[in-house]
Scaffold this active site. Structure first.
Site, mmCIF file in Angstrom:
data_model
loop_
_atom_site.group_PDB
_atom_site.id
_atom_site.type_symbol
_atom_site.label_atom_id
_atom_site.label_comp_id
_atom_site.label_asym_id
_atom_site.label_seq_id
_atom_site.Cartn_x
_atom_site.Cartn_y
_atom_site.Cartn_z
ATOM 1 N N LYS A 110 28.047 -13.071 -18.599
ATOM 2 C CA LYS A 110 29.484 -13.004 -18.858
ATOM 3 C C LYS A 110 30.107 -11.876 -18.044
ATOM 4 O O LYS A 110 30.019 -10.705 -18.424
ATOM 5 C CB LYS A 110 29.734 -12.760 -20.339
ATOM 6 C CG LYS A 110 29.000 -13.717 -21.252
ATOM 7 C CD LYS A 110 29.961 -14.508 -22.084
ATOM 8 C CE LYS A 110 29.218 -15.498 -22.965
ATOM 9 N NZ LYS A 110 29.713 -16.842 -22.817
ATOM 10 N N HIS A 116 18.137 -10.822 -7.887
ATOM 11 C CA HIS A 116 17.244 -11.980 -7.742
ATOM 12 C C HIS A 116 17.581 -12.872 -6.549
ATOM 13 O O HIS A 116 16.740 -13.674 -6.129
ATOM 14 C CB HIS A 116 17.274 -12.836 -9.005
ATOM 15 C CG HIS A 116 16.727 -12.163 -10.221
ATOM 16 N ND1 HIS A 116 15.470 -11.609 -10.266
ATOM 17 C CD2 HIS A 116 17.281 -11.950 -11.453
ATOM 18 C CE1 HIS A 116 15.269 -11.078 -11.461
ATOM 19 N NE2 HIS A 116 16.354 -11.268 -12.201
ATOM 20 N N GLY A 132 18.265 -16.726 -10.791
ATOM 21 C CA GLY A 132 18.444 -15.815 -11.911
ATOM 22 C C GLY A 132 19.839 -15.278 -12.084
ATOM 23 O O GLY A 132 20.027 -14.070 -12.266
ATOM 24 N N ASP A 180 16.031 -2.772 -14.745
ATOM 25 C CA ASP A 180 16.317 -4.035 -15.413
ATOM 26 C C ASP A 180 15.042 -4.532 -16.091
ATOM 27 O O ASP A 180 13.937 -4.226 -15.651
ATOM 28 C CB ASP A 180 16.766 -5.036 -14.337
ATOM 29 C CG ASP A 180 17.450 -6.272 -14.885
ATOM 30 O OD1 ASP A 180 16.738 -7.096 -15.483
ATOM 31 O OD2 ASP A 180 18.669 -6.440 -14.685
ATOM 32 N N HIS A 217 13.964 -7.447 -15.958
ATOM 33 C CA HIS A 217 13.375 -8.412 -15.039
ATOM 34 C C HIS A 217 12.988 -7.738 -13.719
ATOM 35 O O HIS A 217 13.667 -6.818 -13.262
ATOM 36 C CB HIS A 217 14.361 -9.556 -14.761
ATOM 37 C CG HIS A 217 14.762 -10.316 -15.987
ATOM 38 N ND1 HIS A 217 15.919 -10.022 -16.693
ATOM 39 C CD2 HIS A 217 14.162 -11.341 -16.648
ATOM 40 C CE1 HIS A 217 16.012 -10.836 -17.734
ATOM 41 N NE2 HIS A 217 14.963 -11.633 -17.733
ATOM 42 N N TYR A 241 22.935 -8.933 -21.504
ATOM 43 C CA TYR A 241 23.471 -10.160 -22.090
ATOM 44 C C TYR A 241 23.924 -9.982 -23.525
ATOM 45 O O TYR A 241 24.232 -10.950 -24.208
ATOM 46 C CB TYR A 241 22.420 -11.278 -21.937
ATOM 47 C CG TYR A 241 21.965 -11.328 -20.493
ATOM 48 C CD1 TYR A 241 22.816 -11.821 -19.503
ATOM 49 C CD2 TYR A 241 20.754 -10.779 -20.093
ATOM 50 C CE1 TYR A 241 22.455 -11.788 -18.171
ATOM 51 C CE2 TYR A 241 20.385 -10.748 -18.760
ATOM 52 C CZ TYR A 241 21.241 -11.256 -17.811
ATOM 53 O OH TYR A 241 20.885 -11.220 -16.488
#
Length: 426
Positions: free
Chosen positions: A26, A139, A147, A174, A176, A302
């Site tokens: 978002k 990503h 991603g 992060d 990830h 998120y």
């Protein structure tokens, strides 16, 4: 010690882009973050800039020309003309991570332009730290979206920094793995990539094992610290500080790019770590102590309330400014109900699966890899390519650079959509 000069990049339009109703990414979180920095009065202590739109030629410094051409031309209305390219470039597939939405290319231009402009502020010597919370999309690959990321602003900013600085260190906190950045610089010794992340076959992107350490001239210049679920502030600090200290000692970077993905915080919808905002912020503070020109970027995150709190707090840390735990009244006051507090506690029900033995074993391996570096690589410096710094009135001189798209999303619609569809973003 002289106070650091901070450049902060934000375009109010960035929060209006919309991945889709059920998508976890978002951009609205950026409007919330910016509004908190305004409410705390932090804007008074830094230079605030509206970023340029990155140009197609700038994107092509890393991305394939046919991929950028596709991003420029494709829209939700004409996507049937691009069926083959949508599959090839991993954009807009049904249920995919990287949907096609109105204004996609402008969105890429905005978040990438802020990162490139931040790099140029460091290169020009007019800033010690540059902040672009809209950036950090680590990503994206040369010819592929991945991603939630379409263009890799980090790679493009690092390429800009390499025009002036001998060595650039990239640090990623992060949840990830920073796979797109690592892949781009896997065979060079002028960029060291360091990523602390959840690792596992079932966790995106499935890369970043401790054994992935670069190749060719870049061997040992990719540093990965794969972690298990539930790591908390104390254990993360036990990992982060000694590794970064050793990296600084061995690599001696001329500039740093710090990706501050907030999905490593507790209570994230996609993450599985258990950091508080203070624990996350300690990483930012630790990097700042080395007094190296630093580009600070956003990334994942998120739980939009947590993201806004975290990045506003870290803006204050970079400014050496204490902020009250009680959030001041702002345009998104209802998002921070019921307590309107900046900080939150870790999840007491989450177990830290990173044992002391596991952490120590990984640290030994990472330190062994770093000791394989004889010394910071020497670089034969040549004349720096020309880099232009954009004046405030460039938009008026080049009106075609600022196309606008109509977006129906008002601020309240994001809030109502998530509530109406049972999506917990608190």
């Amino acid at each position: 010690m002289a106070k650091k000069r901070i450049s902060y990049f934000m375009d109010n339009d960035i929060g209006g882009f919309y991945y889709g109703q059920h998508h976890p990414m978002k951009p609205h979180r950026l409007s919330m973050t910016h509004n908190l920095t305004l409410a705390y009065g932090l804007y008074r202590k830094m230079d605030v800039y509206r970023p340029r739109l990155a140009t197609p030629d700038e994107f092509r410094q890393f991305h394939a020309a046919d991929y950028i051409d596709f991003l420029q031309r494709v829209t939700p209305d004409n996507c049937q003309e691009f069926t083959r390219q949508l599959t090839k470039f991993n954009v807009g597939r049904s249920g995919g991570d990287c949907p096609l939405f109105d204004g996609l290319f402008e969105y890429c231009q905005l978040y990438t332009g802020g990162s490139i402009d931040g790099a140029r502020k460091l290169m020009s010597g007019t800033a010690d730290i540059a902040i672009n919370w809209a950036g950090g999309l680590h990503h994206a690959k040369k010819s592929e979206a991945s991603g939630f990321c379409y263009t890799n602003d980090i790679v493009l900013a690092i390429l800009e920094l390499l025009k002036y600085y001998a060595r650039v260190l990239y640090i990623d906190i992060d949840v990830h793995h920073g796979d797109g950045v690592e892949e781009a610089f896997y065979v060079t010794d002028r960029v060291m990539t360091v990523s602390f992340h959840k690792f596992g076959d079932m966790f995106f992107p499935g890369t970043g094992d401790v054994w992935d350490k670069g190749s060719g001239a870049g061997e040992y210049y990719a540093v990965n610290f794969p972690l298990k679920d539930g790591i908390d502030d104390d254990n993360y600090e036990r990992v982060f500080e000694p590794v970064i200290h050793k990296v600084m000692e061995m690599f001696q970077p001329s500039a740093v790019v710090l990706q501050c993905g907030a999905d490593s915080l507790a209570h994230d919808r996609l993450g599985c770590f258990n950091l508080t905002i203070k624990g996350h912020g300690r990483c930012v503070q630790f990097v700042k102590r080395f007094n190296i020109p630093t580009l600070v970027l956003g990334g994942g995150g998120y739980n939009i309330r947590s993201v806004a709190r975290c990045w506003a707090y870290e803006t204050a840390l970079l400014l050496d400014t204490a902020v009250d735990d009680r959030i001041p009244f702002n345009d998104y006051w209802q998002y921070f109900e019921p307590d309107h507090r900046l900080h939150f506690k870790k999840n007491p029900e989450m177990v830290d699966q990173n044992s002391r033995g596991y952490i120590d074993q990984l640290k030994i391996k990472v330190m062994e890899n770093l000791r394989c570096l004889n010394a910071a690589p020497s670089v034969q410096m040549q004349e720096v390519p020309p880099t232009y710094f954009v004046s405030e009135d460039e938009d008026e001189q080049n009106p075609d650079m600022r196309p606008r798209v109509d977006r129906r999303q008002a601020d309240g619609e994001f809030y109502d959509d998530d509530k109406d569809h049972g999506m917990d973003i608190s």
